[in-house]
Design a protein around this motif. Structure first.
Motif, PDB file in Angstrom:
ATOM      1  N   THR A   1       9.264  15.157  34.741  1.00 52.36           N
ATOM      2  CA  THR A   1       8.127  14.547  35.438  1.00 52.36           C
ATOM      3  C   THR A   1       7.700  15.444  36.604  1.00 52.36           C
ATOM      4  OG1 THR A   1       8.905  12.339  34.857  1.00 52.36           O
ATOM      5  CG2 THR A   1       7.327  12.497  36.668  1.00 52.36           C
TER       6      THR A   1
ATOM      7  N   TYR B   1       9.725  19.859  38.985  1.00 52.14           N
ATOM      8  CA  TYR B   1       9.923  18.818  37.973  1.00 52.14           C
ATOM      9  C   TYR B   1      11.214  18.046  38.202  1.00 52.14           C
ATOM     10  CZ  TYR B   1       6.228  21.344  35.603  1.00 52.14           C
ATOM     11  OH  TYR B   1       5.046  21.947  35.308  1.00 52.14           O
TER      12      TYR B   1
ATOM     13  N   TYR C   1       6.214  18.902  28.962  1.00 55.87           N
ATOM     14  CA  TYR C   1       5.848  18.650  30.358  1.00 55.87           C
ATOM     15  C   TYR C   1       5.385  19.883  31.115  1.00 55.87           C
ATOM     16  CZ  TYR C   1      10.587  20.316  31.579  1.00 55.87           C
ATOM     17  OH  TYR C   1      11.721  21.057  31.738  1.00 55.87           O
TER      18      TYR C   1
END
Lengths: 327, 394, 332
Positions: free
Chosen positions: C190, C186, C263
């Motif tokens: 993201t 990550y 996420y």
């Protein structure tokens, strides 16, 4: 003492310093085989070999960072940007890496690198190739910013810059490369942070640097001949650190000041000069300071528009007349 | 508490009085009963008393000013009291009437500047510093920069505020303000390049004559009436700087020293040798120098330095028996006094007919520099001093 | 093929070396846990990016280096500094902003420097430090020394221009540099798959005709093996390598970020913790009879003592004096 071009004066400085110190090397686009986009590095590849004269890919950010890293490891790189317009791609390395390293390492890691190349406008190169960025870099603590106006100063200042232990942004005048002047053949340096009085006068101080020095000198000549006005022309030579003493001493004598620069007006070099002067020489001022700058627009291509966008002697004369209350 | 000081009726027939001397000055503490000024009435010189306690805050009528009975001459008030209301209606009283002929109609200036006394003085930082260092009053200096900003050049040659009125040495150039320009333009159009006007006064020369006779008994150097007149005019000019000036087209140069031109008739014309620094010279020195100058003039031995640079001139035709005449100004000087003969006349003094030696003076003024009242006040000082010749030694 | 040693046989003669790797990883783990606690108490300011979960990469890689070699890292670099031998005291004091910090309190968590070990930062702009590593490698080649530079960066840095410009020049000029991409999946919040067209970072080396390696970043011995090869290539032949070490961070991107948030899932985090590099090496050593419970407890106690000492030092150390504000802006 020979009369040589600004370009060759820079070449001499590079050559001298590379001969003097084996840690000095030159890196950039077209500096070697091509002999330099502006021929400043002419003959250096032949003299020093490709270990010390390094052609790079078109990768300003990358090779600027290589220069910073090499300086962190103790070398003294000279990183040539083909022009300072392209150096915007590398500004992260100049500002975030070079300028900060010594401080954020608590004084452990100096970065003795010189970033050099031509700045300012030439002729009809339009918006992306006609920019004077002195004030951008001068804004940054940790950087030194140098902008010589004459062959003599170009050589002496470049030598000082290469020997300096800090990152130096060395902005050459693209239009000055062919100008000629007397340059001693022997060893000499011009100290960083010291302005030079290019013409003495008593009525008005004109502060300028790089290409605008010749603009100011032309204006001063006409002011003397046609209007009986005595102009003192102060060439900053180094923008950071700024030689405030020389400026204020001159204004103490003349009581009036005009600042000329090619860059844009907002937060320009002149804005800083105005600040220093109003603070340090307030009681010597007989008139508000006036700035002559590049027009506050992207540089146009058209010849006439371009001319209108640049400082010229007429604009300087008008400003001088204004501060001298002659109108 | 505010106490208005007005011109008091100090004699039964008095309609107006002239302030001769202020014994108290602005800022002095005064108590009721203090003598604050001497006033000349139609009969005698009388004392003006304070009618209240406080500080003499404002003198409205300066020395030499004539004021109608009942009109304000000064204000006494507490040190920090607001006197603006009183001061505003206490406009300076009219001076000695000026000859009507000498006051051509002048249009009002286009837009008068707001009163300078209350508005901030605009001056460059340098000008402020220079003023402070040299004790100059910026309020009194006209600014030539944008918006009337006082700049360096406005201060060059200016003299300390305190010493200005009688300062020795140098001069001060004062750029023309709007009104001055308009006056100059209109008057030049009307009367020629130098718009003259004329003021005449008759002087009682009895005491001057007695003094002269006394002095001449000393036998060292003969003193002429003309010497006395030159000396008095020089002193008077130091007190009336406005008349000791040059018209310089874009500005007026006010001098802090008197260089006295003295018209001398020569065989085929006229020349005006100059007595330098006449205001600093004794009567005897002037007598010696004027004789020598006149002689050299007649012998045509004067050097250019000796007949140029006068700040004011005097022309005397008294020796030719001329009672009164007008002289032509010698540019760029702004004034000249024409001196007539001292003659015996029957005059009324204190109700008695007396024979007195009298003399008429006529001053020609360049109206671009000198206004009627300005010239009249000056001439009045000349007359007062001649009538009280001891004034020379002030 | 991912380099891994989970099933390999350990060499009993290397026992002390294995113990040292274990000790270093534990030191980093305990140090970071205590740094997190100090941050939560407001004793550490700014951004603070913890290395918990990724210890095997720094420890395995740096263990391969010689004294003259240079390390350049990004802003999640506490572990790298500790692995290089910068004392826990001076790293903790730097996090506290104290005068005794390795950057004298002027750098903070993101800018650890220790010139004495050629640990040259500590850089806070993603990818910006990658060219610097090529620069120090350039200097080594220029001076004809055999020094190697190792550069650490995250997988999110490989989409930035500086990465490509640098790898191109490093390959073109044959610079002695090892690029180690710590792929913790990550970039902040993201996922790699949402930011990169190519999911295998090591494949990027192909663009520059550069050697590449893929390694299990939770396996300290595997990292050590791979980096040893890469350093040798650099040192002996002046050839750079791009290594992708697949690892995982247990904490949020920084102390100011959630541990999993939107996420990633808690389940994913728990699953990854099963690969824990410290537990992995410990069990390998226990299985090979090279470590027992007491031995592990002894190592752990020593490490805890070292970190406690570092905290005490940092607490008691002085702030930089006010005049330090203006020092070290320019070098004489």
């Amino acid at each position: 003492m020979g009369v040589i071009t600004y370009r060759d004066a820079l070449n001499q400085a590079l050559r001298d310093e590379m001969e003097r110190d084996p840690d000095v090397f030159l890196m950039g686009e077209e500096v070697g085989v091509y002999q330099g986009a502006y021929k400043v590095s002419r003959g250096l590849l032949e003299a020093f070999g490709d270990r010390r004269v390094v052609d790079t890919p078109i990768a300003e950010l990358g090779f600027a960072g290589v220069g910073v890293g090499a300086a962190m490891a103790g070398l003294r790189p000279i990183i040539e940007f083909m022009t300072w317009n392209f150096a915007l791609l590398a500004i992260d390395q100049v500002v975030n890496s070079a300028a900060k390293m010594y401080y954020m390492s608590g004084g452990q890691v100096p970065v003795p690198v010189v970033f050099r190349g031509p700045g300012g406008s030439a002729l009809q190169l339009a918006a992306q190739h006609s920019q004077a960025f002195e004030s951008w870099y001068a804004h940054i603590p940790g950087l030194k910013v140098v902008a010589p106006a004459t062959p003599y100063d170009a050589k002496g200042l470049l030598k000082s810059s290469i020997r300096n232990n800090n990152p130096v942004v060395f902005i050459e005048g693209e239009m000055l490369y062919n100008t000629k002047g007397e340059v001693p053949e022997g060893e000499y340096t011009v100290p960083l942070g010291k302005a030079d009085i290019k013409r003495e006068g008593t009525d008005v101080t004109v502060v300028c640097h790089s290409k605008t020095v010749s603009v100011a000198l032309k204006a001063a000549e006409r002011l003397a001949e046609e209007m009986d006005v005595s102009t003192e022309v102060v060439d900053l030579r180094t923008i950071r650190p700024l030689d405030v003493d020389t400026i204020t001493q001159s204004i103490t004598k003349t009581n009036r000041c005009v600042i000329v620069e090619e860059g844009w007006p907002f937060c320009g070099v002149g804005a800083q000069v105005v600040d220093d002067v109003q603070r340090l020489a307030f009681d010597h001022l007989d008139a508000p300071l006036i700035r002559v700058t590049g027009a506050d627009v992207p540089m146009p291509y058209n010849k006439h528009l371009e001319r209108a966008a640049k400082p010229n002697p007429d604009k300087v004369i008008a400003a001088v007349r204004q501060v001298a209350y002659l109108d | 508490m505010i106490t208005k000081v007005v011109m008091e009726a100090l004699s039964p027939t008095m309609e107006e009085g002239r302030v001769i001397t202020w014994h108290k000055h602005e800022g002095d503490a005064v108590s009721a009963g203090d003598i604050i000024a001497e006033v000349e009435t139609d009969k005698a010189v009388m004392e003006l008393q304070a009618r209240g306690d406080g500080v003499l805050r404002k003198v409205v009528a300066g020395e030499g000013t004539t004021v109608e009975v009942g009109k304000l001459v000064a204000i006494i008030a507490d040190a920090d009291e607001d006197i603006s209301g009183v001061a505003a209606d206490g406009k300076p009283p009219s001076d000695v009437p000026t000859p009507a002929a000498a006051t051509p109609a002048v249009p009002a200036p286009p837009t008068p500047e707001p009163a300078a006394t209350t508005s901030r003085v605009k001056a460059s930082p340098l000008a402020r510093r220079m003023a402070q260092e040299r004790n100059l009053d910026l309020q009194s200096i006209a600014g030539s920069g944008p918006g009337g900003r006082i700049v360096k050049r406005d201060l060059e040659g200016a003299r300390p505020a305190a010493a200005r009125a009688v300062a020795a040495g140098g001069y001060e150039d004062v750029p023309l303000n709007q009104m001055r320009k308009t006056i100059a333009k209109r008057l030049s159009q009307s009367i020629g390049p130098v718009p003259h006007f004329f003021l005449t006064t008759e002087v009682d020369m009895e005491r001057a004559a007695e003094a002269r006779e006394d002095l001449n008994t000393l036998g060292e150097q003969r003193i002429s009436f003309n010497d006395i007149i030159l000396r008095v005019i020089a002193s008077a000019l130091m007190r009336h700087r406005a008349c000791n000036a040059w018209w310089m087209d874009d500005r007026i140069r006010y001098f802090g020293e008197v260089h006295m031109g003295m018209a001398v008739a020569v065989e085929d014309g006229l020349i005006t040798p100059v007595i330098r620094n006449a205001h600093m010279k004794t009567l005897r020195e002037i007598a010696v120098e004027s004789r020598a100058m006149a002689e050299r003039a007649r012998e045509r031995k004067l050097t250019p330095e000796e007949y140029t640079g006068a700040t004011f001139s005097v022309s005397n035709l008294g020796m030719f028996g001329i009672d009164e005449f007008t002289a032509v100004i010698n540019p760029p000087e702004a004034g000249i006094i024409a001196v007539g003969a001292v003659t015996e006349k029957a005059v009324m003094r204190d109700g008695e007919l007396e024979v007195r030696r009298r003399m008429r003076l006529t001053m020609s003024c360049d109206h671009r520099v000198i206004d009627g009242a300005t010239g009249a006040q000056f001439l009045q000082t000349v007359r007062t001093m001649l009538e009280n010749p001891l004034a020379i030694v002030w | 093929m991912t380099e891994s040693t989970q099933t390999a046989t350990l060499d009993a003669a290397q026992r002390d070396f294995y113990h040292d790797l274990l000790r270093q990883m534990l030191l980093i783990r305990v140090f970071e846990e205590q740094a997190g606690a100090a941050y939560a108490q407001g004793k550490i300011g700014g951004f603070c990016h913890l290395y918990i979960g990724q210890e095997a990469v720094a420890v395995g890689a740096i263990a391969t280096l010689a004294e003259q070699d240079t390390i350049i890292a990004a802003y999640r670099e506490h572990g790298h500094a500790l692995a290089r031998g910068t004392s826990a005291r001076s790293v903790m004091a730097e996090l506290y902003g104290k005068l005794g910090g390795c950057s004298k309190g002027k750098g903070g968590s993101m800018h650890l420097f220790d010139a004495s070990t050629n640990f040259l930062g500590g850089h806070g702009i993603v990818g910006s430090h990658i060219p610097l590593a090529a620069g120090t490698a350039f200097a080594a080649r220029y001076r004809e020394t055999d020094a190697v530079t190792v550069c650490f960066f995250g997988e999110a840095a490989v989409n930035i221009g500086a990465f490509h410009e640098t790898l191109n020049m490093a390959a073109l000029w044959k610079l002695p540099v090892v690029f180690i991409c710590e792929n913790n999946r990550y970039g902040m919040g993201t996922a790699m798959e949402r930011a990169s067209a190519v999911w295998n970072v090591y494949e990027r080396a192909c663009s520059y005709d550069m050697d590449e390696e893929l390694v299990d970043g939770m396996d300290v011995l595997a990292v050590h093996n791979v980096v040893t090869r890469a350093v040798a290539r650099a040192r002996e032949r002046g050839e750079p390598t791009l290594i992708e070490a697949r690892t995982y961070r247990y904490m949020g991107h920084s102390m100011a970020d959630p541990i999993h948030g939107h996420y990633r899932t808690k389940e994913e985090l728990e699953e990854q913790k099963e690969r824990d590099p410290i537990e992995g090496l410990r069990s390998q050593l226990v299985d090979a009879d090279l470590l027992d419970e007491d031995g592990f407890a002894t190592i752990r106690a020593a490490v805890e003592k070292e970190v406690q000492d570092a905290l005490t030092f940092a607490e008691q150390d002085a702030d930089p004096p006010p005049e330090d504000l203006y020092t070290s802006v320019y070098s004489d």
